[in-house]
Write an enzyme that holds these catalytic residues in place. Structure first.
Site, PDB file in Angstrom:
ATOM      1  N   ALA A   6      74.302  10.015  15.747  1.00 17.38           N
ATOM      2  CA  ALA A   6      75.691  10.487  15.654  1.00 17.38           C
ATOM      3  C   ALA A   6      76.649   9.446  15.100  1.00 17.38           C
ATOM      4  O   ALA A   6      77.726   9.801  14.609  1.00 17.38           O
ATOM      5  CB  ALA A   6      76.156  10.937  17.022  1.00 17.38           C
ATOM      6  N   SER A   7      76.268   8.149  15.188  1.00 18.36           N
ATOM      7  CA  SER A   7      77.215   7.162  14.667  1.00 18.36           C
ATOM      8  C   SER A   7      76.796   6.735  13.258  1.00 18.36           C
ATOM      9  O   SER A   7      77.384   5.821  12.687  1.00 18.36           O
ATOM     10  CB  SER A   7      77.267   5.948  15.597  1.00 18.36           C
ATOM     11  OG  SER A   7      75.966   5.394  15.705  1.00 18.36           O
ATOM     12  N   GLY A   8      75.796   7.393  12.697  1.00 16.38           N
ATOM     13  CA  GLY A   8      75.282   6.997  11.384  1.00 16.38           C
ATOM     14  C   GLY A   8      76.054   7.612  10.233  1.00 16.38           C
ATOM     15  O   GLY A   8      76.970   8.432  10.406  1.00 16.38           O
ATOM     16  N   ARG A  39      72.085   4.855  19.130  1.00 15.34           N
ATOM     17  CA  ARG A  39      71.822   3.533  19.717  1.00 15.34           C
ATOM     18  C   ARG A  39      73.094   2.714  19.863  1.00 15.34           C
ATOM     19  O   ARG A  39      73.236   1.908  20.758  1.00 15.34           O
ATOM     20  CB  ARG A  39      70.839   2.759  18.825  1.00 15.34           C
ATOM     21  CG  ARG A  39      69.410   3.142  19.084  1.00 15.34           C
ATOM     22  CD  ARG A  39      68.491   2.393  18.171  1.00 15.34           C
ATOM     23  NE  ARG A  39      68.709   2.780  16.773  1.00 15.34           N
ATOM     24  CZ  ARG A  39      67.738   2.911  15.882  1.00 15.34           C
ATOM     25  NH1 ARG A  39      66.496   2.682  16.214  1.00 15.34           N
ATOM     26  NH2 ARG A  39      68.010   3.260  14.647  1.00 15.34           N
ATOM     27  N   GLU A 211      72.317  10.734 -10.620  1.00 16.16           N
ATOM     28  CA  GLU A 211      73.409  10.249  -9.779  1.00 16.16           C
ATOM     29  C   GLU A 211      73.939   8.956 -10.359  1.00 16.16           C
ATOM     30  O   GLU A 211      73.168   8.195 -10.954  1.00 16.16           O
ATOM     31  CB  GLU A 211      72.888   9.910  -8.377  1.00 16.16           C
ATOM     32  CG  GLU A 211      72.478  11.083  -7.575  1.00 16.16           C
ATOM     33  CD  GLU A 211      72.231  10.703  -6.118  1.00 16.16           C
ATOM     34  OE1 GLU A 211      72.609  11.497  -5.274  1.00 16.16           O
ATOM     35  OE2 GLU A 211      71.684   9.627  -5.845  1.00 16.16           O
ATOM     36  N   HIS A 235      63.918  18.192  -2.762  1.00 12.50           N
ATOM     37  CA  HIS A 235      64.967  18.954  -3.462  1.00 12.50           C
ATOM     38  C   HIS A 235      64.446  19.552  -4.763  1.00 12.50           C
ATOM     39  O   HIS A 235      64.667  20.721  -5.068  1.00 12.50           O
ATOM     40  CB  HIS A 235      66.157  18.056  -3.808  1.00 12.50           C
ATOM     41  CG  HIS A 235      66.779  17.386  -2.619  1.00 12.50           C
ATOM     42  ND1 HIS A 235      66.808  17.954  -1.382  1.00 12.50           N
ATOM     43  CD2 HIS A 235      67.400  16.184  -2.492  1.00 12.50           C
ATOM     44  CE1 HIS A 235      67.425  17.133  -0.527  1.00 12.50           C
ATOM     45  NE2 HIS A 235      67.787  16.055  -1.186  1.00 12.50           N
ATOM     46  N   LYS A 332      68.668   7.387  -9.983  1.00  9.26           N
ATOM     47  CA  LYS A 332      69.884   6.822  -9.395  1.00  9.26           C
ATOM     48  C   LYS A 332      70.485   5.856 -10.409  1.00  9.26           C
ATOM     49  O   LYS A 332      69.787   5.373 -11.286  1.00  9.26           O
ATOM     50  CB  LYS A 332      69.551   6.081  -8.101  1.00  9.26           C
ATOM     51  CG  LYS A 332      69.189   7.056  -6.977  1.00  9.26           C
ATOM     52  CD  LYS A 332      69.334   6.436  -5.624  1.00  9.26           C
ATOM     53  CE  LYS A 332      69.055   7.444  -4.521  1.00  9.26           C
ATOM     54  NZ  LYS A 332      70.231   8.156  -4.048  1.00  9.26           N
TER      55      LYS A 332
HETATM   56  C1  BG6 Z   1      69.529  13.106  -0.325  1.00  8.26           C
HETATM   57  C2  BG6 Z   1      68.844  11.882  -0.830  1.00  8.26           C
HETATM   58  O1  BG6 Z   1      68.598  13.988   0.255  1.00  8.26           O
HETATM   59  O2  BG6 Z   1      70.189  13.764  -1.391  1.00  8.26           O
HETATM   60  C3  BG6 Z   1      69.827  10.964  -1.506  1.00  8.26           C
HETATM   61  O3  BG6 Z   1      68.237  11.223   0.264  1.00  8.26           O
HETATM   62  C4  BG6 Z   1      70.610  11.695  -2.570  1.00  8.26           C
HETATM   63  O4  BG6 Z   1      69.169   9.845  -2.081  1.00  8.26           O
HETATM   64  C5  BG6 Z   1      71.190  12.982  -1.996  1.00  8.26           C
HETATM   65  O5  BG6 Z   1      71.651  10.857  -3.008  1.00  8.26           O
HETATM   66  C6  BG6 Z   1      71.851  13.837  -3.053  1.00  8.26           C
HETATM   67  O6  BG6 Z   1      72.511  14.896  -2.447  1.00  8.26           O
HETATM   68  P1  BG6 Z   1      73.735  15.589  -3.175  1.00  8.26           P
HETATM   69  O7  BG6 Z   1      74.022  16.789  -2.355  1.00  8.26           O
HETATM   70  O8  BG6 Z   1      74.835  14.574  -3.155  1.00  8.26           O
HETATM   71  O9  BG6 Z   1      73.269  15.882  -4.552  1.00  8.26           O
END
Ligand code: BG6
Length: 483
Positions: A6-8, A39, A211, A235, A332
């Site tokens: 919850a704090s992450g 934690r 990204e 995904h 990325k």
């Molecule tokens: C997450 C990945 O599942 O999806 C990340 O762990 C990634 O690495 C993210 O940045 C992307 O999600 P979204 O919704 O921002 O495209």
């Protein structure tokens, strides 16, 4: 809702704002509360302070005050049964205070190696799956689900010891995105596309994920995971399922998941060494800002061989798709944020308007998933003038322009579905294992290489660029180009 982690970062950025929004919009009943567990030692007040920060400008609203009155926090260890005893007592108080009837959704916004210990400790504390007639107790877990086939199987077995399969919700937040769900509506609620949705008319399909961010807040997790396990296994394969699966005979969650499983089982990576490329960013820049190389990001091991980019070629052995390549790529620290799918049709076999060595550009149907939310179809049109010349144009449907209102966010949709017990948008046990099975040989091959061979096999690309130069040859050798 009991929120682990919850704090992450994930809880603060996605889960807590989503819970607030569905509460604010009265999509959940008044008999509702959020109990955080983590934690980091925090009082209820300090936890509410974190939530207020996460809600930003909305934190001062009446709805936020009502929401915060329903939030509490338990400090504990994920491995210590005593912490789960305390959680049980606090949970019982909250259930009675907010008259929920005991219905509980456990959301695990924690690293994957904690899913098993948490489920086991919930089981030991008598908090896991309840009998069918009793108020539900459901477990919602994040991804990646395991790190290979063997660990995913172990994890499935571990969770199933304490929760019934129908009570386990394996998240893939891409499935909560409106544009992703639209792929099914587009394919199955329109009559014109299904007849051409096959190897006779479709040349190939491209799925891409890019990204601008690097590893940001979770270098430790990413560095031990890499982008193939982080994004391709889940995904991207879910997107591929939606584009390529057979029509389900109903919109029943199990029928949809049956179709996805059949498709996943039919997928092949023909050459596990050559059909997946891996890359890693070096120093670069974006919008005038210098970007450091992956290996110098804080928290990344200096000898890391995690990939931050991949390209893969996948085939399906089923009659609809035999011979049609699916190209998937993701990275990325690229030049843009974008997720999209392009279905590239075959060129006309004969065009009386073309010279013998020419043919018009293929029709391409593109699903833009984010940041733009759109569907477009490219086609040829006559250019005005006396000559018979043509040029490619696009017909485009834009979500914002068409519907105005913003749809629910991915996490709002998934949390509500979890509360309603609807599994349509979640991975099923067999599906998640089939996805790992597809990648198994390639992952095993890579993991078995000595570190220096992995280093030299990683292609490099400057941060802020479109990816490694080698990606062009990868697709050109198949006679295609990236869109
Ligand atoms: C997450 C990945 O599942 O999806 C990340 O762990 C990634 O690495 C993210 O940045 C992307 O999600 P979204 O919704 O921002 O495209």
């Amino acid at each position: 809702v009991v929120l682990f982690g919850a704090s992450g970062h994930l809880a603060r950025n996605k889960v807590l704002p989503a819970l607030f929004h569905i509460f604010r919009d009265a999509s959940v009943p008044d008999s509702f509360f959020v109990l955080g567990f983590g934690r980091t030692p925090l009082s209820d007040t300090a936890f509410c302070g974190q939530i207020r920060t996460a809600l930003g400008a909305e934190a001062g609203s009446d709805a936020a005050r009502e929401f915060l009155a329903r939030c509490g926090y338990c400090t504990g260890s994920y491995h210590d049964p005593a912490s789960f005893k305390e959680l049980g007592s606090r949970l019982a108080q909250m259930h009675s205070r907010w008259a929920t009837g005991g219905r509980t959704l456990f959301h695990l916004a924690v690293p994957p190696d904690l899913f098993g210990p948490i489920a086991t400790n919930l089981g030991k504390a008598g908090l896991a799956s309840a009998p069918k007639s009793a108020p539900f107790r459901r477990l919602m877990v994040e991804k990646p689900f395991g790190r290979d086939l063997a660990s995913a199987k172990r994890l499935n077995a571990e969770l199933l010891r304490h929760f019934r399969d129908e009570d386990i919700f394996r998240i893939d937040h891409y499935l909560g995105k409106n544009t992703v769900q639209n792929i099914l509506v587009f394919r199955f609620a329109n009559a014109v596309f299904e007849p051409v949705w096959n190897r006779r008319y479709i040349d190939h399909v491209q799925l891409s994920f890019s990204e601008t961010e690097g590893v940001e807040f979770r270098p430790g997790f990413f560095d031990s995971t890499g982008l193939i396990r982080d994004v391709l296994q889940n995904h991207m394969l879910q997107l591929l399922c939606l584009v390529a699966m057979e029509p389900p005979d109903s919109f029943d969650p199990e029928r949809i998941r049956d179709r996805k499983f059949q498709l996943l089982r039919s997928l092949r990576i023909r050459d596990p060494a050559a059909d997946i490329l891996r890359g890693r960013y070096s120093a670069g820049s974006l919008d005038g800002h210098a970007l450091q190389p992956y290996l110098e990001e804080p928290g990344v091991r200096p000898d890391s061989t995690a990939e931050t980019w991949f390209a893969a070629k996948v085939y399906s052995d089923n009659p609809r798709w035999r011979g049609v390549p699916f190209f998937l790529r993701g990275g990325k620290r690229l030049d843009r944020r974008e997720a999209s799918i392009s279905v590239v049709f075959k060129r006309p076999s004969y065009c009386m308007l073309c010279r013998s060595d020419e043919s018009p550009a293929p029709n391409t149907l593109s699903f833009l998933i984010q940041p733009e939310q759109a569907v477009s179809l490219s086609f040829q049109a006559k250019v005005p003038g006396s000559k018979m010349c043509f040029a490619p144009l696009k017909m485009e449907f834009d979500y914002d322009r068409a519907f105005g209102a913003h749809p629910r966010t991915d996490y709002e949709t998934l949390l509500l579905d979890g509360m309603n017990g609807d599994q349509s948008l979640f991975w099923r046990k067999d599906g998640v294992e089939a996805a790992w099975r597809l990648l198994e040989s390639s992952l095993a091959l890579w993991d078995s290489l000595p570190a220096d061979s992995r280093h030299s096999a990683l292609l490099t690309y400057p941060a802020g660029s479109i990816g490694p130069g080698e990606m062009d040859a990868f697709i050109r050798k198949e006679g295609r180009d990236w869109i």
